[in-house]
Design an enzyme around this catalytic site. Structure first.
Site, PDB file in Angstrom:
ATOM      1  N   LYS A 115      20.362 -10.025  45.532  1.00 28.23           N
ATOM      2  CA  LYS A 115      21.448  -9.086  45.838  1.00 28.23           C
ATOM      3  C   LYS A 115      22.670  -9.299  44.947  1.00 28.23           C
ATOM      4  O   LYS A 115      23.518  -8.412  44.834  1.00 28.23           O
ATOM      5  CB  LYS A 115      21.820  -9.147  47.325  1.00 28.23           C
ATOM      6  CG  LYS A 115      20.717  -8.578  48.215  1.00 28.23           C
ATOM      7  CD  LYS A 115      21.162  -8.206  49.613  1.00 28.23           C
ATOM      8  CE  LYS A 115      20.026  -7.491  50.347  1.00 28.23           C
ATOM      9  NZ  LYS A 115      20.258  -7.169  51.727  1.00 28.23           N
ATOM     10  N   LYS A 197       9.343  -5.195  48.352  1.00 33.64           N
ATOM     11  CA  LYS A 197       9.389  -5.095  49.821  1.00 33.64           C
ATOM     12  C   LYS A 197       9.997  -3.756  50.244  1.00 33.64           C
ATOM     13  O   LYS A 197      10.933  -3.276  49.607  1.00 33.64           O
ATOM     14  CB  LYS A 197      10.264  -6.246  50.341  1.00 33.64           C
ATOM     15  CG  LYS A 197      10.399  -6.331  51.836  1.00 33.64           C
ATOM     16  CD  LYS A 197      11.367  -7.444  52.212  1.00 33.64           C
ATOM     17  CE  LYS A 197      12.792  -6.957  52.317  1.00 33.64           C
ATOM     18  NZ  LYS A 197      13.331  -6.803  53.669  1.00 33.64           N
ATOM     19  N   LYS A 200      15.248  -0.884  54.299  1.00 42.93           N
ATOM     20  CA  LYS A 200      15.959   0.277  54.835  1.00 42.93           C
ATOM     21  C   LYS A 200      17.163   0.670  53.996  1.00 42.93           C
ATOM     22  O   LYS A 200      17.606   1.813  54.039  1.00 42.93           O
ATOM     23  CB  LYS A 200      16.349   0.051  56.296  1.00 42.93           C
ATOM     24  CG  LYS A 200      17.274  -1.112  56.557  1.00 42.93           C
ATOM     25  CD  LYS A 200      17.692  -1.154  58.024  1.00 42.93           C
ATOM     26  CE  LYS A 200      17.361  -2.450  58.736  1.00 42.93           C
ATOM     27  NZ  LYS A 200      17.837  -3.675  58.108  1.00 42.93           N
TER      28      LYS A 200
HETATM   29  N1  AQP Z   1       9.226  -4.829  54.511  1.00 42.81           N
HETATM   30  C1  AQP Z   1       9.212  -5.618  55.578  1.00 42.81           C
HETATM   31  N2  AQP Z   1       8.038  -6.053  56.081  1.00 42.81           N
HETATM   32  C2  AQP Z   1       8.011  -6.852  57.187  1.00 42.81           C
HETATM   33  N3  AQP Z   1       9.130  -7.266  57.832  1.00 42.81           N
HETATM   34  C3  AQP Z   1      10.313  -6.844  57.367  1.00 42.81           C
HETATM   35  N4  AQP Z   1      11.579  -7.050  57.770  1.00 42.81           N
HETATM   36  C4  AQP Z   1      12.431  -6.402  56.934  1.00 42.81           C
HETATM   37  N5  AQP Z   1      11.738  -5.751  55.982  1.00 42.81           N
HETATM   38  C5  AQP Z   1      10.420  -6.001  56.221  1.00 42.81           C
HETATM   39  C6  AQP Z   1      11.957  -7.842  58.932  1.00 42.81           C
HETATM   40  O1  AQP Z   1      12.766  -7.015  59.765  1.00 42.81           O
HETATM   41  C7  AQP Z   1      13.711  -7.859  60.454  1.00 42.81           C
HETATM   42  C8  AQP Z   1      15.076  -7.244  60.387  1.00 42.81           C
HETATM   43  O2  AQP Z   1      15.511  -7.234  59.043  1.00 42.81           O
HETATM   44  P1  AQP Z   1      17.049  -7.169  58.722  1.00 42.81           P
HETATM   45  O3  AQP Z   1      17.584  -5.879  59.170  1.00 42.81           O
HETATM   46  O4  AQP Z   1      17.739  -8.348  59.325  1.00 42.81           O
HETATM   47  O5  AQP Z   1      17.226  -7.333  57.184  1.00 42.81           O
HETATM   48  P2  AQP Z   1      16.220  -7.412  55.994  1.00 42.81           P
HETATM   49  O6  AQP Z   1      15.209  -8.475  56.212  1.00 42.81           O
HETATM   50  O7  AQP Z   1      17.042  -7.537  54.748  1.00 42.81           O
HETATM   51  O8  AQP Z   1      15.530  -5.968  56.113  1.00 42.81           O
HETATM   52  P3  AQP Z   1      15.732  -4.705  55.191  1.00 42.81           P
HETATM   53  O9  AQP Z   1      15.067  -3.555  55.848  1.00 42.81           O
HETATM   54  O10 AQP Z   1      15.307  -5.051  53.797  1.00 42.81           O
HETATM   55  O11 AQP Z   1      17.305  -4.498  55.274  1.00 42.81           O
HETATM   56  P4  AQP Z   1      18.319  -4.306  54.058  1.00 42.81           P
HETATM   57  O12 AQP Z   1      17.731  -3.217  53.218  1.00 42.81           O
HETATM   58  O13 AQP Z   1      19.625  -3.930  54.698  1.00 42.81           O
HETATM   59  O14 AQP Z   1      18.421  -5.628  53.339  1.00 42.81           O
HETATM   60  C9  AQP Z   1      13.637  -9.244  59.815  1.00 42.81           C
HETATM   61  O15 AQP Z   1      12.919 -10.118  60.661  1.00 42.81           O
HETATM   62  C10 AQP Z   1      12.871  -9.010  58.546  1.00 42.81           C
HETATM   63  O16 AQP Z   1      12.125 -10.139  58.155  1.00 42.81           O
END
Ligand code: AQP
Length: 339
Positions: A115, A197, A200
């Site tokens: 990031k 990955k 969102k």
């Molecule tokens: N692609 C994924 N596959 C499986 N698990 C996932 N998680 C996120 N992406 C995947 C799991 O979802 C939970 C919540 O995630 P988060 O909101 O705390 O942040 P993150 O891991 O950074 O998820 P995102 O969607 O990628 O958010 P942004 O885009 O804002 O950084 C966690 O348990 C995560 O492992």
């Protein structure tokens, strides 16, 4: 809090609307654990502001996420479902634990490196400190188990290290938590680039499928999903990441094993019918969730009461740990004025 139940904690950021990656990697496990464990699930808005957010959108996304988690099956009378910034103990413990975490540990974190890439001098301190806030989140509740997707594994390892370090410096204060990563679906990949990955907060809406995406959008996105050119349907994450990602999604959405899913899907012939079946499975699994969400989101009073009651429950438990920690590190008690 029931003494005999083990404790689960997990957090999810309101940094956008959740994807099926969040659902498969984390949310469905939150639901599965709530019968057997004492669960704390936090909408972690303090984590979300480590990247710039529109304030009105963040406020709304926070409420929407509470409603969506309930729609996915979380029962706010069983699980403590609350908003992180409503429990100030998270920020207070984070500060104390900052003094027990090493710069070397934080600067090695993959998520921080990814990031901050390209803007090393202007990256905000909060992004570096993100894992320490996560450590505080988890340790406040004397957590036994943390259900997460594979991307969060490194952050959980720091949690264990900091807990052990603090316990050794003083006396046993924190439970040292275990990590729970699902065997299937721990890392759902982007639909249009299966080497990345699914996230969102991605700028490209074609890279993810949202839990709340309309059926026609789900169909369109999966139809355009990047696969490969050999037109054969089998599971091989290394050599066929796009096809394997779709098989994983199908498997979780239908409740079938990977082997059963491959059997179903390979019988269909080409990639066209394969993708159509995956899309149908996703749409069918999400339909009841979307319906419940639409009912809940219009019930402002209900969401307000969930947010209030659960913030009180979480604060009570979190403050018990925080008081212990403050005493251990030597903070003076606040003297009561004599009557
Ligand atoms: N692609 C994924 N596959 C499986 N698990 C996932 N998680 C996120 N992406 C995947 C799991 O979802 C939970 C919540 O995630 P988060 O909101 O705390 O942040 P993150 O891991 O950074 O998820 P995102 O969607 O990628 O958010 P942004 O885009 O804002 O950084 C966690 O348990 C995560 O492992």
């Amino acid at each position: 809090m029931e003494d005999n139940k083990k404790v689960v904690f997990s957090g999810i950021q309101p940094s956008g609307s959740p994807t099926i990656g969040n659902y498969i990697g984390a949310i469905r496990n939150y639901v599965a654990l709530q019968e057997e464990y004492e669960c704390f699930y936090s909408v972690v808005d303090m984590h979300a502001i480590t990247v710039r957010q529109n304030p009105a959108e963040l406020r709304q996304a926070t409420r929407n996420l509470i409603a969506l988690l309930i729609a996915c099956g979380l029962d706010p009378d069983k699980s403590t479902l609350y908003v992180q910034s409503h429990v100030p103990a998270h920020a207070e413990l984070c500060w104390i634990l900052n003094c027990f975490t090493y710069m070397g540990e934080l600067s090695r974190m993959i998520q921080f490196k990814e990031k901050s890439k390209g803007n090393e001098n202007s990256v905000v301190v909060g992004l570096l400190d993100y894992p320490v806030l996560q450590v505080a989140d988890i340790l406040l509740y004397q957590t036994d188990l943390v259900p997460i997707g594979a991307d969060q594994k490194q952050h959980l390892e720091i949690t264990r290290d900091v807990a052990i370090r603090f316990n050794n410096a003083f006396s046993p204060t924190f439970k040292v938590p275990e990590i729970l990563i699902p065997e299937v679906g721990a890392r759902i990949m982007s639909i249009n680039d299966p080497t990345k990955k699914m996230s969102k907060s991605s700028d490209d809406p074609n890279s993810y499928i949202l839990i709340l995406d309309k059926p026609e959008d789900i169909k369109r996105k999966i139809k355009r999903a990047v696969t490969d050119s050999d037109n054969e349907i089998y599971f091989d994450e290394e050599n066929k990441p796009g096809v394997s990602n779709l098989i994983t999604i199908y498997s979780v959405m239908t409740g079938k094993t990977i082997d059963e899913s491959v059997k179903d899907l390979s019988a269909l012939g080409g990639y066209g019918a394969f993708k159509e079946n995956v899309a149908d499975a996703v749409i069918a699994a999400l339909e009841p969730v979307q319906k419940r969400y639409n009912d809940l989101i219009s019930d402002k009073g209900y969401i307000d009461s969930v947010m209030y009651n659960n913030a009180m429950k979480a604060s009570y438990v979190a403050n018990k740990t925080l008081s212990k920690v403050k005493r251990k590190v030597g903070f003076a008690d606040l003297p009561r004025p004599k009557a």
